[in-house]
Design a protein around this motif. Sequence first.
Motif, PDB file in Angstrom:
ATOM      1  N   HIS A  24      -6.294  18.090  36.738  1.00 18.77           N
ATOM      2  CA  HIS A  24      -7.672  18.398  36.352  1.00 18.77           C
ATOM      3  C   HIS A  24      -8.597  18.321  37.572  1.00 18.77           C
ATOM      4  CE1 HIS A  24      -6.012  17.612  32.392  1.00 18.77           C
ATOM      5  NE2 HIS A  24      -7.109  18.073  31.838  1.00 18.77           N
ATOM      6  N   GLY A  25      -9.673  19.107  37.512  1.00 18.45           N
ATOM      7  CA  GLY A  25     -10.699  19.028  38.538  1.00 18.45           C
ATOM      8  C   GLY A  25     -10.153  19.177  39.939  1.00 18.45           C
ATOM      9  N   ARG A  26     -10.442  18.192  40.776  1.00 17.64           N
ATOM     10  CA  ARG A  26     -10.035  18.239  42.185  1.00 17.64           C
ATOM     11  C   ARG A  26      -8.840  17.341  42.492  1.00 17.64           C
ATOM     12  NH1 ARG A  26     -16.323  17.904  44.058  1.00 17.64           N
ATOM     13  NH2 ARG A  26     -16.517  17.265  41.877  1.00 17.64           N
ATOM     14  N   SER A  27      -8.172  16.842  41.442  1.00 19.14           N
ATOM     15  CA  SER A  27      -6.946  16.062  41.650  1.00 19.14           C
ATOM     16  C   SER A  27      -5.746  16.989  41.775  1.00 19.14           C
ATOM     17  CB  SER A  27      -6.730  15.088  40.483  1.00 19.14           C
ATOM     18  OG  SER A  27      -7.680  14.036  40.516  1.00 19.14           O
ATOM     19  N   ASP A  28      -4.645  16.444  42.305  1.00 18.46           N
ATOM     20  CA  ASP A  28      -3.407  17.220  42.432  1.00 18.46           C
ATOM     21  C   ASP A  28      -2.799  17.499  41.060  1.00 18.46           C
ATOM     22  OD1 ASP A  28      -3.610  17.287  45.154  1.00 18.46           O
ATOM     23  OD2 ASP A  28      -2.114  15.719  45.536  1.00 18.46           O
ATOM     24  N   GLY A  29      -1.855  18.429  41.039  1.00 16.48           N
ATOM     25  CA  GLY A  29      -1.112  18.699  39.814  1.00 16.48           C
ATOM     26  C   GLY A  29      -1.332  20.106  39.289  1.00 16.48           C
ATOM     27  N   ILE A  30      -0.404  20.562  38.473  1.00 11.56           N
ATOM     28  CA  ILE A  30      -0.542  21.865  37.815  1.00 11.56           C
ATOM     29  C   ILE A  30      -1.726  21.803  36.864  1.00 11.56           C
ATOM     30  CG2 ILE A  30       0.607  23.529  36.285  1.00 11.56           C
ATOM     31  CD1 ILE A  30       3.280  22.398  37.316  1.00 11.56           C
ATOM     32  N   ARG A  31      -2.570  22.819  36.917  1.00  7.48           N
ATOM     33  CA  ARG A  31      -3.807  22.810  36.137  1.00  7.48           C
ATOM     34  C   ARG A  31      -3.562  22.565  34.655  1.00  7.48           C
ATOM     35  NH1 ARG A  31      -7.256  20.948  38.911  1.00  7.48           N
ATOM     36  NH2 ARG A  31      -5.298  20.126  39.713  1.00  7.48           N
ATOM     37  N   CYS A  32      -4.140  21.499  34.177  1.00  3.14           N
ATOM     38  CA  CYS A  32      -4.122  21.109  32.764  1.00  3.14           C
ATOM     39  C   CYS A  32      -2.706  20.953  32.213  1.00  3.14           C
ATOM     40  CB  CYS A  32      -4.914  22.096  31.912  1.00  3.14           C
ATOM     41  SG  CYS A  32      -6.376  21.354  31.176  1.00  3.14           S
ATOM     42  N   TYR A  33      -1.788  20.525  33.060  1.00  2.00           N
ATOM     43  CA  TYR A  33      -0.438  20.213  32.584  1.00  2.00           C
ATOM     44  C   TYR A  33      -0.330  18.708  32.400  1.00  2.00           C
ATOM     45  CZ  TYR A  33       4.600  19.588  32.475  1.00  2.00           C
ATOM     46  OH  TYR A  33       5.879  19.224  32.099  1.00  2.00           O
ATOM     47  N   LEU A  34      -0.030  18.298  31.169  1.00  4.93           N
ATOM     48  CA  LEU A  34       0.066  16.880  30.820  1.00  4.93           C
ATOM     49  C   LEU A  34       1.436  16.593  30.214  1.00  4.93           C
ATOM     50  CD1 LEU A  34      -3.451  16.682  29.154  1.00  4.93           C
ATOM     51  CD2 LEU A  34      -2.826  15.605  31.322  1.00  4.93           C
ATOM     52  N   GLY A  82      -9.228  19.513  30.110  1.00  3.27           N
ATOM     53  CA  GLY A  82      -9.799  20.669  30.773  1.00  3.27           C
ATOM     54  C   GLY A  82     -11.064  20.401  31.554  1.00  3.27           C
ATOM     55  N   SER A  83     -11.561  19.165  31.497  1.00  5.55           N
ATOM     56  CA  SER A  83     -12.823  18.811  32.142  1.00  5.55           C
ATOM     57  C   SER A  83     -12.557  18.125  33.488  1.00  5.55           C
ATOM     58  CB  SER A  83     -13.635  17.908  31.205  1.00  5.55           C
ATOM     59  OG  SER A  83     -14.898  17.607  31.755  1.00  5.55           O
ATOM     60  N   ILE A 118     -22.103  23.817  30.430  1.00  2.00           N
ATOM     61  CA  ILE A 118     -20.716  23.356  30.449  1.00  2.00           C
ATOM     62  C   ILE A 118     -19.768  24.516  30.688  1.00  2.00           C
ATOM     63  CG2 ILE A 118     -18.874  22.487  28.939  1.00  2.00           C
ATOM     64  CD1 ILE A 118     -20.834  20.442  27.871  1.00  2.00           C
ATOM     65  N   ALA A 119     -20.054  25.673  30.070  1.00  2.11           N
ATOM     66  CA  ALA A 119     -19.183  26.840  30.231  1.00  2.11           C
ATOM     67  C   ALA A 119     -19.204  27.371  31.660  1.00  2.11           C
ATOM     68  CB  ALA A 119     -19.607  27.939  29.267  1.00  2.11           C
ATOM     69  N   SER A 120     -20.241  27.033  32.425  1.00  2.00           N
ATOM     70  CA  SER A 120     -20.341  27.532  33.801  1.00  2.00           C
ATOM     71  C   SER A 120     -19.673  26.607  34.819  1.00  2.00           C
ATOM     72  CB  SER A 120     -21.812  27.740  34.178  1.00  2.00           C
ATOM     73  OG  SER A 120     -22.501  26.507  34.223  1.00  2.00           O
ATOM     74  N   ASN A 121     -19.086  25.514  34.356  1.00  2.00           N
ATOM     75  CA  ASN A 121     -18.394  24.587  35.264  1.00  2.00           C
ATOM     76  C   ASN A 121     -17.236  25.309  35.945  1.00  2.00           C
ATOM     77  OD1 ASN A 121     -16.963  22.568  36.537  1.00  2.00           O
ATOM     78  ND2 ASN A 121     -16.717  21.274  34.728  1.00  2.00           N
ATOM     79  N   PRO A 122     -17.288  25.497  37.271  1.00  2.00           N
ATOM     80  CA  PRO A 122     -16.236  26.257  37.953  1.00  2.00           C
ATOM     81  C   PRO A 122     -14.884  25.557  37.958  1.00  2.00           C
ATOM     82  CG  PRO A 122     -17.708  25.239  39.554  1.00  2.00           C
ATOM     83  CD  PRO A 122     -18.328  25.012  38.202  1.00  2.00           C
ATOM     84  N   ARG A 123     -14.864  24.264  37.656  1.00  2.00           N
ATOM     85  CA  ARG A 123     -13.590  23.540  37.668  1.00  2.00           C
ATOM     86  C   ARG A 123     -13.011  23.348  36.265  1.00  2.00           C
ATOM     87  NH1 ARG A 123     -16.813  21.152  41.518  1.00  2.00           N
ATOM     88  NH2 ARG A 123     -17.632  19.655  40.015  1.00  2.00           N
ATOM     89  N   ARG A 124     -13.699  23.858  35.242  1.00  2.00           N
ATOM     90  CA  ARG A 124     -13.198  23.716  33.870  1.00  2.00           C
ATOM     91  C   ARG A 124     -11.997  24.630  33.655  1.00  2.00           C
ATOM     92  NH1 ARG A 124     -14.168  26.098  28.812  1.00  2.00           N
ATOM     93  NH2 ARG A 124     -15.548  27.641  29.751  1.00  2.00           N
ATOM     94  N   TYR A 125     -10.955  24.105  33.043  1.00  2.00           N
ATOM     95  CA  TYR A 125      -9.761  24.915  32.754  1.00  2.00           C
ATOM     96  C   TYR A 125     -10.034  25.792  31.546  1.00  2.00           C
ATOM     97  CZ  TYR A 125      -4.983  26.213  31.517  1.00  2.00           C
ATOM     98  OH  TYR A 125      -3.854  26.923  31.208  1.00  2.00           O
ATOM     99  N   THR A 126      -9.816  27.092  31.682  1.00  2.00           N
ATOM    100  CA  THR A 126     -10.114  28.032  30.600  1.00  2.00           C
ATOM    101  C   THR A 126      -8.878  28.788  30.116  1.00  2.00           C
ATOM    102  OG1 THR A 126     -10.705  29.750  32.213  1.00  2.00           O
ATOM    103  CG2 THR A 126     -12.495  28.360  31.384  1.00  2.00           C
ATOM    104  N   GLY A 127      -7.707  28.477  30.679  1.00  2.00           N
ATOM    105  CA  GLY A 127      -6.493  29.174  30.267  1.00  2.00           C
ATOM    106  C   GLY A 127      -5.919  28.626  28.970  1.00  2.00           C
TER     107      GLY A 127
END
Length: 330
Positions: free
Chosen positions: A101-111, A72-73, A221-230
């Motif tokens: 994750h972050g600014r890389s390609d891919g579905i958010r936080c899908y591993l 999520g980071s 850390i909680a204010s990181n706009p790119r952190r996955y929160t779902g």
Amino acid sequence: MPPKEQEAEAPQSETPPNFWGYMPEEEYYSSQGVRNAKSYFDTPNGKLFTQSFLPLDQPNVKGTVFMTHGYGSDTGWLFQKICINFATWGYAVFAADLLGHGRSDGIRCYLGDMEKVAATSLSFFLHVRRSDPYKDLPAFLFGESMGGAATMLMYFQSEPNTWTGLIFSAPLFVIPENMKPSKLHLFVYGLLFGLADTWAVMPDNKMVGKAIKDPEKLKIIASNPRRYTGPPRVGTMREIARVCQYIQDNLSRVTAPFLTVHGTADGVTCPSSSKLLYEKASSEDKSLKIYDGMYHSLIQGEPDECANIVLKDMREWIDARVQRCGSNSK
């Protein structure tokens, strides 16, 4: 409150562009003694967002360190404080946002395929590792939390003797009981023949609060706009469970020198992850540090006096291994 007063206060509630606030990036990095560069690296699996951190005042670097963040980071926000520290010690540091994750390609936080996720980051790391400026220098892999599992997969995917050493910060090799995915949930979603793999429907254990001890750093850390929160995705939890078991079954394959560190009060990954690595690895040179009372995020989330203890141990460990390699850099 009058509308004009509301408008005047609005900018104060905006999230700053960086964790340090509004200082221009180049100015901030220079004040820390490093030079930062950002770029995208093309792979068959998508673009990776990458960063480098180089020491400003040292023309000859001691070695290279390739860093992987946790679930999520991303490589920005507070994670880069780790990168900056290593760079100020004289190392060329490279980091990539994992796929999804972050600014890389891919579905958010899908591993859903961590072997592929690890191989994608590894392709960038090896590209740099084998480049002319760095090919003859000692090279280390660094992984934090779930990034520790990804780093271990990268190590298993690499040719022998590619890496001088490995550094793990609270790695995820053993899932705590309260974090394990429900077998019933995985079974039911599995009946949908993969259709549910990317669904963000798994129970969320709110890991951030269990990872960060310092309340001010928790806010940052909680204010990181790119952190996955779902909520965690079905395929992510299934794959993390599989990979942890795979790593446990293959720890004897580890022969490289390594340092692994963990806090006893870690509420996200088990300290037994580090202990198991230390016990089962075949490495002749292996080091384990357990910090009493520390949480999961040992460098980003602990009070500075505690984080500095961990950083001091890491610096002493990596400098000693570089000296053994006969690095010409002083």
